[in-house]
Each structure stands twice: as C-alpha cells, then as structure tokens.
Design a protein around this motif. Sequence first.
Motif, PDB file in Angstrom:
ATOM      1  N   PRO A   1       0.619  -1.198  -0.021  1.00  0.00           N
ATOM      2  CA  PRO A   1      -0.022   0.058   0.063  1.00  0.00           C
ATOM      3  C   PRO A   1       1.003   1.366  -0.006  1.00  0.00           C
ATOM      4  CG  PRO A   1      -0.909  -1.614   1.497  1.00  0.00           C
ATOM      5  CD  PRO A   1       0.342  -2.017   1.033  1.00  0.00           C
ATOM      6  N   PHE A   2       1.966   1.285   0.742  1.00  0.00           N
ATOM      7  CA  PHE A   2       2.955   2.447   0.493  1.00  0.00           C
ATOM      8  C   PHE A   2       3.993   2.325  -0.176  1.00  0.00           C
ATOM      9  CE2 PHE A   2       0.772   4.512   3.736  1.00  0.00           C
ATOM     10  CZ  PHE A   2       1.360   5.551   4.372  1.00  0.00           C
ATOM     11  N   TYR A   3       4.111   3.510  -0.870  1.00  0.00           N
ATOM     12  CA  TYR A   3       5.641   3.375  -1.891  1.00  0.00           C
ATOM     13  C   TYR A   3       6.765   3.502  -0.749  1.00  0.00           C
ATOM     14  CZ  TYR A   3       8.981   5.314  -5.061  1.00  0.00           C
ATOM     15  OH  TYR A   3       9.984   5.193  -5.793  1.00  0.00           O
ATOM     16  N   LEU A   4       7.430   2.368  -0.394  1.00  0.00           N
ATOM     17  CA  LEU A   4       8.466   2.652   0.498  1.00  0.00           C
ATOM     18  C   LEU A   4       9.663   2.728  -0.218  1.00  0.00           C
ATOM     19  CD1 LEU A   4       7.396   0.382   3.553  1.00  0.00           C
ATOM     20  CD2 LEU A   4       7.677   2.817   3.587  1.00  0.00           C
ATOM     21  N   SER A   5      10.409   3.901  -0.211  1.00  0.00           N
ATOM     22  CA  SER A   5      11.736   3.916  -0.794  1.00  0.00           C
ATOM     23  C   SER A   5      12.383   4.107   0.402  1.00  0.00           C
ATOM     24  CB  SER A   5      11.639   5.132  -1.882  1.00  0.00           C
ATOM     25  OG  SER A   5      13.004   5.333  -1.724  1.00  0.00           O
ATOM     26  N   GLU A   6      13.223   3.196   0.624  1.00  0.00           N
ATOM     27  CA  GLU A   6      14.136   3.421   1.838  1.00  0.00           C
ATOM     28  C   GLU A   6      15.494   4.127   1.681  1.00  0.00           C
ATOM     29  OE1 GLU A   6      13.688  -0.568   1.607  1.00  0.00           O
ATOM     30  OE2 GLU A   6      11.659   0.598   1.612  1.00  0.00           O
TER      31      GLU A   6
ATOM     32  N   ARG B   1      19.030  -3.126   4.756  1.00  0.00           N
ATOM     33  CA  ARG B   1      17.902  -3.387   5.511  1.00  0.00           C
ATOM     34  C   ARG B   1      16.958  -4.225   4.982  1.00  0.00           C
ATOM     35  NH1 ARG B   1      16.593   2.272   8.773  1.00  0.00           N
ATOM     36  NH2 ARG B   1      18.371   2.112  10.291  1.00  0.00           N
ATOM     37  N   LYS B   2      16.329  -5.473   5.820  1.00  0.00           N
ATOM     38  CA  LYS B   2      15.662  -6.174   5.349  1.00  0.00           C
ATOM     39  C   LYS B   2      14.077  -5.956   6.011  1.00  0.00           C
ATOM     40  CE  LYS B   2      18.735 -10.005   5.419  1.00  0.00           C
ATOM     41  NZ  LYS B   2      19.537  -9.467   6.360  1.00  0.00           N
ATOM     42  N   PRO B   3      13.002  -5.791   5.147  1.00  0.00           N
ATOM     43  CA  PRO B   3      11.923  -5.492   5.617  1.00  0.00           C
ATOM     44  C   PRO B   3      11.132  -6.733   5.712  1.00  0.00           C
ATOM     45  CG  PRO B   3      12.058  -4.462   3.336  1.00  0.00           C
ATOM     46  CD  PRO B   3      13.380  -5.477   3.917  1.00  0.00           C
ATOM     47  N   PHE B   4      10.212  -7.048   6.837  1.00  0.00           N
ATOM     48  CA  PHE B   4       9.188  -8.096   6.807  1.00  0.00           C
ATOM     49  C   PHE B   4       8.046  -7.728   7.279  1.00  0.00           C
ATOM     50  CE2 PHE B   4       7.743 -11.132  10.157  1.00  0.00           C
ATOM     51  CZ  PHE B   4       7.354 -11.995   9.185  1.00  0.00           C
ATOM     52  N   ARG B   5       6.907  -8.410   6.752  1.00  0.00           N
ATOM     53  CA  ARG B   5       5.792  -8.110   7.209  1.00  0.00           C
ATOM     54  C   ARG B   5       4.659  -9.397   7.592  1.00  0.00           C
ATOM     55  NH1 ARG B   5       4.885  -5.214   2.155  1.00  0.00           N
ATOM     56  NH2 ARG B   5       3.575  -6.397   0.975  1.00  0.00           N
ATOM     57  N   THR B   6       3.986  -9.313   8.333  1.00  0.00           N
ATOM     58  CA  THR B   6       3.248 -10.485   8.788  1.00  0.00           C
ATOM     59  C   THR B   6       2.170 -10.677   7.838  1.00  0.00           C
ATOM     60  OG1 THR B   6       1.723  -9.110  10.022  1.00  0.00           O
ATOM     61  CG2 THR B   6       3.360 -10.065  11.407  1.00  0.00           C
ATOM     62  N   THR B   7       1.683 -11.937   7.698  1.00  0.00           N
ATOM     63  CA  THR B   7       0.463 -12.133   6.826  1.00  0.00           C
ATOM     64  C   THR B   7      -0.645 -11.274   7.346  1.00  0.00           C
ATOM     65  OG1 THR B   7      -0.027 -14.019   7.931  1.00  0.00           O
ATOM     66  CG2 THR B   7       1.173 -14.561   5.895  1.00  0.00           C
ATOM     67  N   PRO B   8      -1.442 -10.785   6.535  1.00  0.00           N
ATOM     68  CA  PRO B   8      -2.526  -9.925   6.993  1.00  0.00           C
ATOM     69  C   PRO B   8      -3.603 -10.669   7.897  1.00  0.00           C
ATOM     70  CG  PRO B   8      -2.323  -9.689   4.683  1.00  0.00           C
ATOM     71  CD  PRO B   8      -1.304 -10.752   5.118  1.00  0.00           C
TER      72      PRO B   8
ATOM     73  N   TYR C   1       8.091  -4.973  10.088  1.00  0.00           N
ATOM     74  CA  TYR C   1       9.347  -4.994  10.814  1.00  0.00           C
ATOM     75  C   TYR C   1      10.319  -4.467   9.915  1.00  0.00           C
ATOM     76  CZ  TYR C   1       6.998  -7.997  14.159  1.00  0.00           C
ATOM     77  OH  TYR C   1       6.227  -8.303  15.250  1.00  0.00           O
ATOM     78  N   ILE C   2      11.604  -3.942  10.261  1.00  0.00           N
ATOM     79  CA  ILE C   2      12.738  -3.704   9.442  1.00  0.00           C
ATOM     80  C   ILE C   2      13.888  -4.339  10.547  1.00  0.00           C
ATOM     81  CG2 ILE C   2      14.494  -2.022   8.622  1.00  0.00           C
ATOM     82  CD1 ILE C   2      11.993  -1.912   7.080  1.00  0.00           C
TER      83      ILE C   2
END
Lengths: 263, 263
Positions: free
Chosen positions: A91-96, A102-109, A140-141
Amino acid sequence: MAQPLYLQIADDLEEQIRSGDLSPGSQLPTEDDLRDKYRASRNTVRDAIKRLVGQGLVETRPGQGTFVTTKVDPFVTVLTGKPAIAGGEGPFYLSEVNAEHRKPFRTTPRVEVQTAPGMITRRLRVPSGTHLVSRHEQRYIDDLPWSLQTSFYPMEFIARGATRLLIAEDITQGAVDYLAEAIGLEQIGYRDWITARRPDSNEQRFFRISHDSTVFEIFRTGFDQHRKPMRVTVTVFPADRNQFIVNTGDDLPDPRYDDLPDA
Amino acid sequence: MAQPLYLQIADDLEEQIRSGDLSPGSQLPTEDDLRDKYRASRNTVRDAIKRLVGQGLVETRPGQGTFVTTKVDPFVTVLTGKPAIAGGEGPFYLSEVNAEHRKPFRTTPRVEVQTAPGMITRRLRVPSGTHLVSRHEQRYIDDLPWSLQTSFYPMEFIARGATRLLIAEDITQGAVDYLAEAIGLEQIGYRDWITARRPDSNEQRFFRISHDSTVFEIFRTGFDQHRKPMRVTVTVFPADRNQFIVNTGDDLPDPRYDDLPDA
DNA sequence: GCAAATTTGTTCGTATGTATT
DNA sequence: CAATACATACGAACAAATTTG
C-alpha cells in the motif's frame, strides 16, 4: 531555589549524555548512588530520572538499572512518487533512503469485515456504520517493529470480483495492481494526512515504547479514475525511528547523498 | 495489586473526561478532594494527574487547579502544490483547510549572519562553518502561536545582488519570486523532510507547551534550475494543533469537504 | 495594597512490592 | 534463596503561584 533540585540533577545527567560522557547503552549509576552523589533523596533522584525517561534519553529496567537509550538509525519513507511505481511495494510506496542493507518483513494480513470508525468512513465517503474489509499487518525492519498498517476497502469490491481481498494472504503484486486487474479500478493518486499523537496500549506493546512517546499516524486515501476514494490505509509509525520525505517538483536530486540526518 | 493505584485513578479520570462527564475547560476536583475520594495519599493522586498531563488530557496551573484541556481545531498545512503558486505565500505554501475565518500573522523577520549547524549546511551542500543569512520569524494564527520558521540562504546571494535578503523586512512578494527577479534563480521544486521531536526550552515558552509534548520539525530544501539547493527553511509546529496533507497525483478532490478530523 | 486562604510544586523519610540476577 | 534495583505508596513539611477578602 534557583532551579528545583530534580531539574538540576536531570540537566546534569542530560549534559553527561549529550557530551558522550555517558554513552548510548551504558548504565547510569543506581538511584542510591545518585542519591549520595547529589545529596538528594531517592525520590528526588527518581523525579529527575522520570524526566529523562519522558525525554526519551534513558530507559529504566526493573531489577537491572537505568540505561542511556541507543538511537536507531532512523528509517526514512518517501511519501510522494509516481503512483504507477507503487505496485509490488504494498500500500505504501516505501523507498528506503540509506537502507541498502535493511530487510523489511511483514506479517501475513489479518483480514476482517467490520464497521469502521468515522475516521475511515468519512474519508471513504460511505455512511458511518458501513461494513468494510480491513487488512491489518505488522511490519518490521531488521526484526525491529517498524509500523502497524490497516487498509480498508468497501465490501462492494468483493461482490464485483476482487475476492482475494478477503483472503489472509499477502497480495504480492500489490493491492493497487490487483484491483486494477480484477475490477478495473485504477488509482490515479492519493492523499496523505499526517498527524502525531500518543500511542495506545497496543502500539506501546508492539513498538516497545512508553505511553508518553509519540507516533505518526498517516491516513492515505487512494482515489480511482472517477476521483472517488477507493481505499484508506492507516499506518502508525513510532516517531523516534521514522522520518518522512515529500518531494514537490520533478527531477530533484537524490536525497540519499545529502540531507542525511544527524548521527 | 492488579493495577497500581495511581493508574486506576488515572484511568477513572480519563474515562470521565472521554465520556464528557468532565468537559473541556472544566476544573478537576482539587488534589485534596481526589485524595479523599479515592482514599489515596496526595502524592499518589499527583502521580495519576502527572500521567494525564503527559497524555495531554489535562493541564495544571499552580495556585488555580487542574483543568481538562480544550482541543484547538487543528490547523492543516498542504505541503505539496505547484511551486509557481508559492509566490506571496512566504517560504511555505500554506493552504489552510477549513480556515476561512482564520487570520495569519507573522512577526517581521530577525535577520542574522551566522555559521549554521550541520543540519543546514549539509542540506545546502556547503562546507560546515560557512556563513549563511538566516531569517527567523514567529507565526501566529488567530493570535495563537503557530510555528517558528527560519530560512537560510548562502551569503553569496547578497554579493550577487539579492540585498533585500539582509533587510529585516517582510519580503511581501515572496522570497522565491524575489530571488528569481533579483539574481535569476528559479526554484524548480523542493523537498520536505518531516521529523518529530521534543520541544527545546525556547519552543516550550513560545508555544506554551510542556517539555514532554511533541513538535513537528520540517526541513524544506528548495532547488534551483541547476538542481542545486538554494535555500533551506526549518519550520517547527506543535503537534497538538498541526496536521499536514500531501497530495500525490493530479486533480484530487478538494479535501475541505471530507477528510475532516474527528471533532 | 496587603494578608489570608487555596491550590499546586518540591523535597524528604520510610515502608513495602516486584522484577532480575 | 538472597541480593540488587527499580516501582508504588504513604505521610509530612514547606515553597510558590493565584485568588479572594
């Protein structure tokens, strides 16, 4: 009394922290030691420490001691960008910025059908009390809790064929692309509404922050080709480790090589 | 002890505030009254009140009492916009949403030549220690302190003919337009860097906020036609009365008629 | 203008509870 | 289990700010 004693103690400790005399992660003298050092009562020392905790300079751990907080390298999110690029990024355009390693991680919704609060229905321009699909995930990052995100869609989208919205699975291609493909809804742009507030108890627990810290709350409303809101995404970020960039005008230089926040 | 007593008291008072039982602006019972009511010591009652102060729900006035804070209608600033429109609006393109009746006011700038902090020189891409022109002003809305703003320009601009930068007068046509006219520098765009932090003592005094509240700090870097930074503007806003909007994509609907924050 | 009353702010001493080592 | 360190709670006294008489 020029200044209250507890403020003098707090200022002295703050100075030691800022000067690096007390380095991040190191332990402060115990309350009893500080009591002797400043010839104050333990309660007065504790008032000073409470102030430093409120300022986010130190944290206390029962049974262990008081420690200088370690500043995390802030995570920088670019809010503007060509909407088309958003696909695959969620949903977010995340440009780090400065985040190569860095390793992004997200839980299953966690997917629910609920009557959303007025904050959401108002933005989606649907009557309050309307049922909406919500998709909530934790992000998470580098294994650090980074943000909590919830997206809301009208139930109507399901009937029109976007059934994958109801499935508790990562929509890896990006929800925006999926909606375009499934029911022909194009997101022509979005609006971010940025606020700051205190964290609720859920957020305090997840981010491991105190009740008097601050979180950013960003409401992103996406608009379709008919200029009607098609979804609302609410993301909460702890303010101590998040910053945001907004670019206005084309062809600006890359922020990665300047604009770095202070170390 | 299921919950500490001071938290029970704080929660009970919070509930009374949220339910409207204690309305905004009204006075809480005095500490001695609360001591009797909850059968706690005065210090315990004070711990509860301290928590509510930290949450921004109440404020204490020595010699008077404790009062439920009155929420100000938040001021909303649109960060994005066609740069061309910025002229005459000052460094920030301030489009006030829901602000028909509000009267902005700003002090005449305090102009200085100083060696700016690294936060600034880094963004301007000049060596640290370089002398810069700074223009600082205080801004009010409806006689309420709203933001503190400081703009930094390279000294070089003066030599090239933009001498009005040094004069402590409002540049009513807008600094951007003035620089274009005086030395041919066009601002093709800008980048906003949004952070949140605790206020320093100056800001606490000016905004009349407590040390454990939050301020937004926005660094705006303007770029000229050569894609080089031409100025940096730092604006500080108290978080309790400021929100921001970022639009991505053209032709979005006017936020004024929806998206209203909760009352 | 002043003094008294009221209310919050600071500081101390002390005791006990809870978490960690 | 004991020692250590922070968390909660009480009571008391005086200081400082404000309002009231």
